[in-house]
Motif scaffolding. Structure first.
Motif, PDB file in Angstrom:
ATOM      1  N   GLY A  48      -0.079   2.349  -3.385  1.00  0.00           N
ATOM      2  CA  GLY A  48      -1.366   3.000  -3.119  1.00  0.00           C
ATOM      3  C   GLY A  48      -2.518   2.011  -3.122  1.00  0.00           C
ATOM      4  N   ARG A  49      -2.223   0.781  -3.492  1.00  0.00           N
ATOM      5  CA  ARG A  49      -3.239  -0.270  -3.524  1.00  0.00           C
ATOM      6  C   ARG A  49      -2.692  -1.515  -2.836  1.00  0.00           C
ATOM      7  N   VAL A  55       0.837  -1.207   0.000  1.00  0.00           N
ATOM      8  CA  VAL A  55       0.000   0.000   0.000  1.00  0.00           C
ATOM      9  C   VAL A  55       0.869   1.254   0.000  1.00  0.00           C
ATOM     10  N   GLU A  56       1.945   1.225   0.788  1.00  0.00           N
ATOM     11  CA  GLU A  56       2.806   2.407   0.870  1.00  0.00           C
ATOM     12  C   GLU A  56       3.579   2.649  -0.421  1.00  0.00           C
TER      13      GLU A  56
END
Lengths: 330, 190
Positions: B127-128, B123-124
């Motif tokens: 973004g997903r 995620v970092e």
């Protein structure tokens, strides 16, 4: 036309494509337009909150800030995933309730030139919008192929009815909204005492024996109640009950074959949509036999793998190799 | 965040937990009724029930609380939260305790904490989240011996559900998100 801001969530683009396809298929006849948040990011599920609270809420906050900026008419964000819905609702709730906290999250967002006004948007789950905004009358009016005779378990899981910051459900443990929706489709809805019990959540990855017991409890209860199919409202619940059902069977030496579908797939069938457009065949336990009972032909799920299906997930506690998933009744 | 629930002495862990949990968690209001543990679907995997954890928290048994696997086994079902007669936001309190146990490196539940870390690494950077990559990496790290046996299942996930084996497309605002998260981490540490 009812317009909503749409937060799809990551799962719907990978493991829960059937949910996306069927959601799109039912929104059209109901006059619902879902406008996706441009460049949304992951909500962090339950994992980021565990690691670091401020970045976790800032991650969620970016979505709210983008949604507020892009909102054009609608002030309601709709999420089809229970975990995404709860995270968005939780961030909005605490930013509104706890001013200092809200300012802290906005200070983080300002590093990216963003800002969210707490309380500005209403965050709702797809089921809530369908039942409480669109309304059962409008849904009933679209039913051309009632699910008469199909025995359905209305399984909600945890994060939709609890903690229910928006107070949208009749009860936090035994709400009736989902039952009523499925009844409107003509289904025979089972009064299911475990409708908001846990599906195992992330325990499939960190404590498989606990997860298998929670999955067994639900699948066994559904089976004993004579259900043809379990209807779900969340990608995580669907994944745990469907994709891990084979591993659960192996662990307990059981032979359950309980199809687990997204409620939107059943809505699509009742609306007379073509099964091909509703993501059938992506489920691990095929729903073909169950739907045949009410005269609906759906594409077969891909041939059953020799090994039970699921995420590449170890089962260190398995007592013997699995692969015996023949239906007990056959 | 509430005011200091203790009346004297150095800040207790209870105070820290109360201060760091968003909203008013009412964590200091526990009456030890045990409704939480009785409602918990994963209590059998916990070394202490939530009730016992809160007793230790109030006794300022810092090491025992922070090294407990109890918060890490929480599945966030919120049964305890809605049933608690004192309206303690138990699930949120569990998140806060996990945060502190990581910061102080007191945590013992490595499989659970690693799962969270691996999840968030994607995620970092993208973004997903990335379900296939997450499950693959997590298995590799914690259950490598069964990797081969997992392969057919992974293939099923890809052929049946059409899940991608390559990481998700980065969101356009990745730089923006990184700046936001960096600032948020500074604020958390402050």
């Amino acid at each position: 036309m009812s317009e909503y801001i749409f937060y799809p969530g990551c799962s719907i683009e990978s493991s829960a494509k059937a949910y996306y396809e069927s959601t799109m298929a039912i929104c059209k006849p109901l006059g619902i337009a879902l406008k996706e948040i441009d460049d949304w990011n992951c909500c962090g599920a339950t994992e980021y909150l565990s690691l670091n609270l401020t970045p976790a809420y800032a991650l969620i906050g970016r979505n709210l800030a983008l949604a507020e900026k892009q909102a054009n008419g609608s002030q309601t964000v709709v999420a089809p995933c229970s975990a995404c819905y709860l995270n968005l609702a939780k961030a909005d709730h605490y930013m509104y309730e706890d001013k200092a906290f809200g300012e802290k999250i906005n200070e983080a967002l300002s590093a990216g030139g963003l800002h969210y006004t707490p309380g500005k948007l209403a965050v709702r789950h797809l089921l809530d919008v369908l039942v409480n905004e669109i309304g059962l009358d409008k849904i009933r009016a679209q039913v051309s192929k009632p699910l008469a005779g199909l025995r359905v378990v209305p399984y909600l899981g945890c994060m939709l009815p609890r903690p229910d910051y928006g107070e949208r459900y009749s009860d936090s443990e035994h709400p009736l909204e989902f039952d009523e929706l499925l009844q409107a489709l003509g289904a025979e809805v089972i009064d299911f005492p475990l409708k908001t019990a846990c599906c195992g959540g992330h325990m499939t990855q960190i404590g498989p024996d606990t997860a298998f017991e929670l999955i067994r409890r639900l699948i066994a209860a559904a089976s004993e109640s004579g259900a043809d199919v379990i209807a779900t409202v969340c990608p995580m619940c669907q994944m745990n009950l469907d994709a891990f059902q084979g591993q659960m069977n192996g662990y307990f030496h059981t032979h359950y074959k309980m199809p687990v579908l997204f409620f939107t797939q059943l809505m699509g069938i009742a609306f007379g949509e073509k099964p091909e457009k509703l993501g059938f065949g992506q489920e691990f336990v095929s729903a073909r036999q169950a739907l045949k009972r009410i005269g609906v032909e759906v594409p077969e799920a891909a041939p059953a793998a020799k090994k039970p299906a699921g995420l590449p997930m170890p089962s260190p506690l398995q007592k013997k190799p699995i692969g015996t998933t023949e239906e007990a009744s056959q | 965040m509430t005011s200091n629930p203790t009346t004297s002495g150095p800040p207790s862990l209870l105070h820290e937990v109360a201060m760091r949990t968003p909203g008013n968690s009412h964590v200091e209001m526990c009456i030890q009724c045990g409704t939480c543990g009785g409602s918990c679907p994963s209590a059998s995997a916990m070394d202490h029930t939530p009730r016992a954890l809160f007793a230790m928290l109030r006794a300022n048994m810092r090491d025992n609380v922070l090294s407990s696997n109890t918060p890490w086994m929480c599945v966030s079902c919120y049964f305890c939260t809605v049933r608690c007669p004192q309206d303690i936001h138990i699930t949120d309190v569990m998140y806060t305790i996990k945060n502190i146990s990581l910061e102080t490196k007191a945590y013992q539940a490595k499989t659970a904490s690693d799962f969270s870390k691996t999840f968030i690494r994607w995620v970092e950077n993208y973004g997903r989240s990335f379900e296939v990559g997450l499950a693959g990496l997590h298995t590799l790290k914690h259950f490598a011996g069964r990797l081969l046996a997992m392969a057919p299942m992974a293939i099923g996930m890809i052929t049946k559900k059409g899940m991608s084996i390559t990481p998700p497309k980065r969101i356009q605002g990745m730089d923006q998100l990184k700046k936001i998260l960096k600032r948020a981490k500074e604020l958390e540490a402050a």
